[in-house]
Write a protein that holds these residues in place. Sequence first.
Motif, PDB file in Angstrom:
ATOM      1  N   PHE A  10       4.641   9.836  -6.953  1.00  0.00           N
ATOM      2  CA  PHE A  10       5.587   9.194  -6.318  1.00  0.00           C
ATOM      3  C   PHE A  10       5.482   7.909  -5.826  1.00  0.00           C
ATOM      4  O   PHE A  10       6.275   6.957  -5.858  1.00  0.00           O
ATOM      5  CB  PHE A  10       6.163  10.083  -5.213  1.00  0.00           C
ATOM      6  N   LEU A  11       4.232   7.676  -5.187  1.00  0.00           N
ATOM      7  CA  LEU A  11       3.674   6.339  -4.631  1.00  0.00           C
ATOM      8  C   LEU A  11       3.453   5.256  -5.650  1.00  0.00           C
ATOM      9  O   LEU A  11       4.007   4.327  -5.407  1.00  0.00           O
ATOM     10  CB  LEU A  11       2.543   6.579  -3.448  1.00  0.00           C
ATOM     11  N   ALA A  12       3.096   5.747  -6.701  1.00  0.00           N
ATOM     12  CA  ALA A  12       2.636   4.953  -7.709  1.00  0.00           C
ATOM     13  C   ALA A  12       3.889   4.321  -8.197  1.00  0.00           C
ATOM     14  O   ALA A  12       4.046   3.225  -8.756  1.00  0.00           O
ATOM     15  CB  ALA A  12       1.779   5.596  -8.712  1.00  0.00           C
ATOM     16  N   SER A  13       4.937   5.037  -8.502  1.00  0.00           N
ATOM     17  CA  SER A  13       6.348   4.800  -8.788  1.00  0.00           C
ATOM     18  C   SER A  13       7.035   3.727  -8.079  1.00  0.00           C
ATOM     19  O   SER A  13       7.347   2.660  -8.420  1.00  0.00           O
ATOM     20  CB  SER A  13       7.081   5.990  -8.975  1.00  0.00           C
ATOM     21  N   ALA A  14       6.651   3.986  -6.754  1.00  0.00           N
ATOM     22  CA  ALA A  14       7.253   3.001  -5.442  1.00  0.00           C
ATOM     23  C   ALA A  14       6.702   1.586  -5.750  1.00  0.00           C
ATOM     24  O   ALA A  14       7.144   0.636  -5.630  1.00  0.00           O
ATOM     25  CB  ALA A  14       7.209   3.620  -4.144  1.00  0.00           C
ATOM     26  N   ILE A  15       5.310   1.749  -5.946  1.00  0.00           N
ATOM     27  CA  ILE A  15       4.578   0.631  -6.017  1.00  0.00           C
ATOM     28  C   ILE A  15       5.015  -0.208  -7.212  1.00  0.00           C
ATOM     29  O   ILE A  15       5.166  -1.379  -7.117  1.00  0.00           O
ATOM     30  CB  ILE A  15       2.947   0.864  -5.929  1.00  0.00           C
ATOM     31  N   ARG A  16       4.954   0.522  -8.316  1.00  0.00           N
ATOM     32  CA  ARG A  16       5.536  -0.368  -9.507  1.00  0.00           C
ATOM     33  C   ARG A  16       7.044  -1.056  -9.414  1.00  0.00           C
ATOM     34  O   ARG A  16       7.117  -1.934  -9.641  1.00  0.00           O
ATOM     35  CB  ARG A  16       5.587   0.741 -10.585  1.00  0.00           C
ATOM     36  N   LYS A  17       7.867  -0.373  -8.696  1.00  0.00           N
ATOM     37  CA  LYS A  17       9.049  -0.876  -8.267  1.00  0.00           C
ATOM     38  C   LYS A  17       9.129  -1.995  -7.295  1.00  0.00           C
ATOM     39  O   LYS A  17      10.127  -2.914  -7.345  1.00  0.00           O
ATOM     40  CB  LYS A  17       9.980   0.068  -7.704  1.00  0.00           C
ATOM     41  N   CYS A  18       8.027  -2.227  -6.821  1.00  0.00           N
ATOM     42  CA  CYS A  18       7.534  -3.320  -5.967  1.00  0.00           C
ATOM     43  C   CYS A  18       6.819  -4.492  -6.628  1.00  0.00           C
ATOM     44  O   CYS A  18       6.133  -5.376  -5.825  1.00  0.00           O
ATOM     45  CB  CYS A  18       7.244  -3.071  -4.570  1.00  0.00           C
ATOM     46  N   GLU A  49       1.417  -2.965  -3.155  1.00  0.00           N
ATOM     47  CA  GLU A  49       1.192  -1.920  -2.639  1.00  0.00           C
ATOM     48  C   GLU A  49       1.668  -1.694  -0.962  1.00  0.00           C
ATOM     49  O   GLU A  49       2.111  -0.581  -0.678  1.00  0.00           O
ATOM     50  CB  GLU A  49      -0.513  -1.409  -2.324  1.00  0.00           C
ATOM     51  N   GLU A  50       1.318  -2.502  -0.246  1.00  0.00           N
ATOM     52  CA  GLU A  50       2.096  -2.536   0.967  1.00  0.00           C
ATOM     53  C   GLU A  50       3.643  -2.163   1.116  1.00  0.00           C
ATOM     54  O   GLU A  50       4.290  -1.637   1.517  1.00  0.00           O
ATOM     55  CB  GLU A  50       1.917  -3.983   1.713  1.00  0.00           C
ATOM     56  N   LYS A  51       4.138  -3.223   0.135  1.00  0.00           N
ATOM     57  CA  LYS A  51       5.576  -2.930  -0.120  1.00  0.00           C
ATOM     58  C   LYS A  51       6.028  -1.443  -0.706  1.00  0.00           C
ATOM     59  O   LYS A  51       6.958  -0.917  -0.271  1.00  0.00           O
ATOM     60  CB  LYS A  51       6.205  -3.961  -0.816  1.00  0.00           C
ATOM     61  N   GLY A  52       5.358  -1.218  -1.667  1.00  0.00           N
ATOM     62  CA  GLY A  52       5.443   0.171  -2.431  1.00  0.00           C
ATOM     63  C   GLY A  52       5.370   1.358  -1.169  1.00  0.00           C
ATOM     64  O   GLY A  52       6.111   2.201  -1.252  1.00  0.00           O
ATOM     65  N   ASN A  53       4.393   1.073  -0.394  1.00  0.00           N
ATOM     66  CA  ASN A  53       4.114   2.243   0.873  1.00  0.00           C
ATOM     67  C   ASN A  53       5.230   2.216   1.663  1.00  0.00           C
ATOM     68  O   ASN A  53       5.983   3.338   2.030  1.00  0.00           O
ATOM     69  CB  ASN A  53       2.850   1.994   1.533  1.00  0.00           C
ATOM     70  N   LEU A  54       5.922   0.974   2.095  1.00  0.00           N
ATOM     71  CA  LEU A  54       6.989   0.957   2.866  1.00  0.00           C
ATOM     72  C   LEU A  54       8.149   1.564   2.182  1.00  0.00           C
ATOM     73  O   LEU A  54       9.027   2.156   2.694  1.00  0.00           O
ATOM     74  CB  LEU A  54       7.462  -0.458   3.137  1.00  0.00           C
TER      75      LEU A  54
END
Length: 350
Positions: free
Chosen positions: A196-204, A208-213
Amino acid sequence: MGLVSFLSTVPTLLPIAPVPSYNSSRCPIHSGTISCKIDNAGSYEINCVRRRDMLSCFGAAVSMELVAGLSPIPSPFVEAANAADLIQRRQRSDFQSSIKTTLYTAIKANPELISPLLTLALNDSMTYDKPTKTGGPNGSIRFSSEIDRPENKGLSVALSMVEEAKKEIDSYSKGGPISYSDLIQLAAQSALKATFLASAIRKCGGNEEKGNLLYSAYGSSGQWGLFDRQFGRSDAQEPDPEGRVPNWADATVQEMKDKFIAVGFGPRQLAVMSAFLGPDQLATEAKLATDPDVVKWVEKYQRSRETVSETDYEVDLITTLTKMSCLGQNINYEAYSYAVPKIDFKKLKL
């Protein structure tokens, strides 16, 4: 909790009740038996205590509980029970947090283990046999005779990671060693969160910082409550029977559907669990999409993964994993709790 605290006082109230002297050679009363003879007052006797006295004690305990619930003055019985429950919850929660930290570190160092960790949890669970209520997520996959089966090919590396994590976790556990059955499912949870986190980071854009947010703001981290509470599974002491788990790589979609239906799932859950069925999720979904019962769910979750929050996909996947991780299990909700040492205030120097 309060109900238990007062109802547990019933045995201590019984000696207070008047015990009738009843001597009858025709129907003697023995300890541990129930006398069905009616005395002169018209009451049955139970171990020399009349039924009316037993019911009076029970009614008193229930009344005490109701009064405690309505009274603005807290009951010491209820407070003690609630305090003990809160302590156990805190102990289990802290232990689980430490476990997740250990697993997060291990998975971050070995991201290639995400897929086999998911399949390891799936195959340990899919030994569940609904008619006999045997098998399920009981850690039996740790036995060599089970992990070496064809359907578990390639999963030994994931099991090795679990075993290494277990050594570390057991070293700091205050409430006994963690069960394999719990740890395998928690490892799947951590692996899933990593995707889930890796997908969010890709979308950003890989930030990594923005993906985590993004994941913190829109992700599904708040949907894991029920899964986290199902903590206290027991380990099997022998391998589960063979032939209960398909070899997902070679199985037809119909065979997959049949297995999911057999444990209480359906095409929807099969589609959402595509990441658990092999290392290439897209290839698995292409195969599942050939079935008319599954294709609409595959397309639904693919569309969901393209959105910012992935809500439909993530929530349904968490719900399915939560149910799967409890198949046939009796959860011990006191597992991993421990006695807190009492403080001798007399020895304290003020």
